[in-house]
Design a protein around this motif. Sequence first.
Motif, PDB file in Angstrom:
ATOM      1  N   GLU A  77     -37.183   4.888  27.328  1.00  0.00           N
ATOM      2  CA  GLU A  77     -36.033   5.762  26.693  1.00  0.00           C
ATOM      3  C   GLU A  77     -36.600   7.069  26.611  1.00  0.00           C
ATOM      4  OE1 GLU A  77     -34.826   3.552  22.999  1.00  0.00           O
ATOM      5  OE2 GLU A  77     -34.233   1.997  24.026  1.00  0.00           O
ATOM      6  N   HIS A  78     -37.394   7.440  25.388  1.00  0.00           N
ATOM      7  CA  HIS A  78     -38.035   8.741  25.327  1.00  0.00           C
ATOM      8  C   HIS A  78     -39.484   8.683  25.888  1.00  0.00           C
ATOM      9  CE1 HIS A  78     -35.066   8.152  22.307  1.00  0.00           C
ATOM     10  NE2 HIS A  78     -34.520   9.506  22.471  1.00  0.00           N
ATOM     11  N   VAL A  79     -39.919   9.840  26.315  1.00  0.00           N
ATOM     12  CA  VAL A  79     -41.311  10.091  26.836  1.00  0.00           C
ATOM     13  C   VAL A  79     -41.847  11.282  26.046  1.00  0.00           C
ATOM     14  CG1 VAL A  79     -43.101  10.457  28.658  1.00  0.00           C
ATOM     15  CG2 VAL A  79     -40.946   8.913  28.784  1.00  0.00           C
ATOM     16  N   GLN A  80     -42.825  11.261  25.397  1.00  0.00           N
ATOM     17  CA  GLN A  80     -43.553  12.376  25.061  1.00  0.00           C
ATOM     18  C   GLN A  80     -44.911  12.954  25.458  1.00  0.00           C
ATOM     19  OE1 GLN A  80     -43.470  10.994  20.736  1.00  0.00           O
ATOM     20  NE2 GLN A  80     -42.322  12.706  20.079  1.00  0.00           N
ATOM     21  N   THR A 116     -39.012  14.431  26.545  1.00  0.00           N
ATOM     22  CA  THR A 116     -37.926  14.334  27.730  1.00  0.00           C
ATOM     23  C   THR A 116     -37.145  12.932  27.605  1.00  0.00           C
ATOM     24  OG1 THR A 116     -37.622  14.532  30.133  1.00  0.00           O
ATOM     25  CG2 THR A 116     -39.423  13.474  29.425  1.00  0.00           C
ATOM     26  N   THR A 117     -35.898  13.042  27.863  1.00  0.00           N
ATOM     27  CA  THR A 117     -35.303  11.873  28.276  1.00  0.00           C
ATOM     28  C   THR A 117     -34.732  11.645  29.653  1.00  0.00           C
ATOM     29  OG1 THR A 117     -33.210  12.895  27.598  1.00  0.00           O
ATOM     30  CG2 THR A 117     -34.195  11.814  25.798  1.00  0.00           C
ATOM     31  N   HIS A 118     -35.218  12.625  30.451  1.00  0.00           N
ATOM     32  CA  HIS A 118     -34.683  12.436  31.757  1.00  0.00           C
ATOM     33  C   HIS A 118     -35.228  11.282  32.496  1.00  0.00           C
ATOM     34  CE1 HIS A 118     -34.288  17.288  31.590  1.00  0.00           C
ATOM     35  NE2 HIS A 118     -33.429  16.349  30.941  1.00  0.00           N
ATOM     36  N   THR A 119     -36.139  10.679  31.950  1.00  0.00           N
ATOM     37  CA  THR A 119     -36.661   9.518  32.624  1.00  0.00           C
ATOM     38  C   THR A 119     -36.150   7.997  32.248  1.00  0.00           C
ATOM     39  OG1 THR A 119     -38.642   9.487  31.420  1.00  0.00           O
ATOM     40  CG2 THR A 119     -38.988  10.463  33.321  1.00  0.00           C
ATOM     41  N   TRP A 120     -34.905   8.304  31.508  1.00  0.00           N
ATOM     42  CA  TRP A 120     -34.342   7.040  30.764  1.00  0.00           C
ATOM     43  C   TRP A 120     -33.960   5.865  32.019  1.00  0.00           C
ATOM     44  CZ3 TRP A 120     -32.809   7.582  25.851  1.00  0.00           C
ATOM     45  CH2 TRP A 120     -32.103   6.483  25.133  1.00  0.00           C
TER      46      TRP A 120
END
Length: 247
Positions: free
Chosen positions: A127-130, A178-182
Amino acid sequence: SGTSAAAPEAAGVFALALEANPNLTWRDMQHLSVLTSKRNSLFDKKGMFKWQMNGVGLEFNHLFGYGVLDAGAMVALAKDWKTVPPRFHCQGGSITKPATITSDGTVVWKIKTTGCQGEKTEVRYLEHVQAVVTVNSTRRGDVTMFLSSPMGTTSMILSKRPNDDDSVDGFTKWPFMTTHTWGESPIGEWTLMARFDSEVPQQGTLKEWNLVLHGTYEAPYEYQKISDPTSKLAVAKKAREDQDMNA
């Protein structure tokens, strides 16, 4: 329009979805937003940011995210939506050996992760990555950073900021998200790239990077009803099933 209009408009759309299905959680709402938003005619006048496809076939843009909310599509999907599985937080890895950033090149750091495989906090569906980063420089506003996933999705997590003149504080354990790797798999090699966007010489130090993964162990769309085989839900679900089959 501006955020003053967009925020209440979005709240109204979410209220309609909750009226259709009162059991929706805040994470369900995020999944629904990703899966039903539309590109429509969104256009970057400066041509700086192109629409891209992530590793499971979801289209995104640095300026517009996953697109414009579609109230009708969200309500329709919400009616039969099954609550997504529990979310876990995984410490994917870290680098603490400082590297010098100059105006002449790019610092490239790589972390290989298993997504906490075999542990209670294992993440298989993102979902989210930090990227929790510590960095300082002669001018903080000229530092730019990009994060690339194992499935080839690159997110700009820090852009140039003309009014940021800091040369002392920098960023200390700052969580860029980022949420682009959802929907992607976290397993593999992640790449962090840091460089200056400046016409004058600059210098800085990338001191630390911690990769934090947020997502589920179970497939979030396994039990979702699919009425349209061309929908983003169907595309993302099939992409992950194919990947898991070939893993």
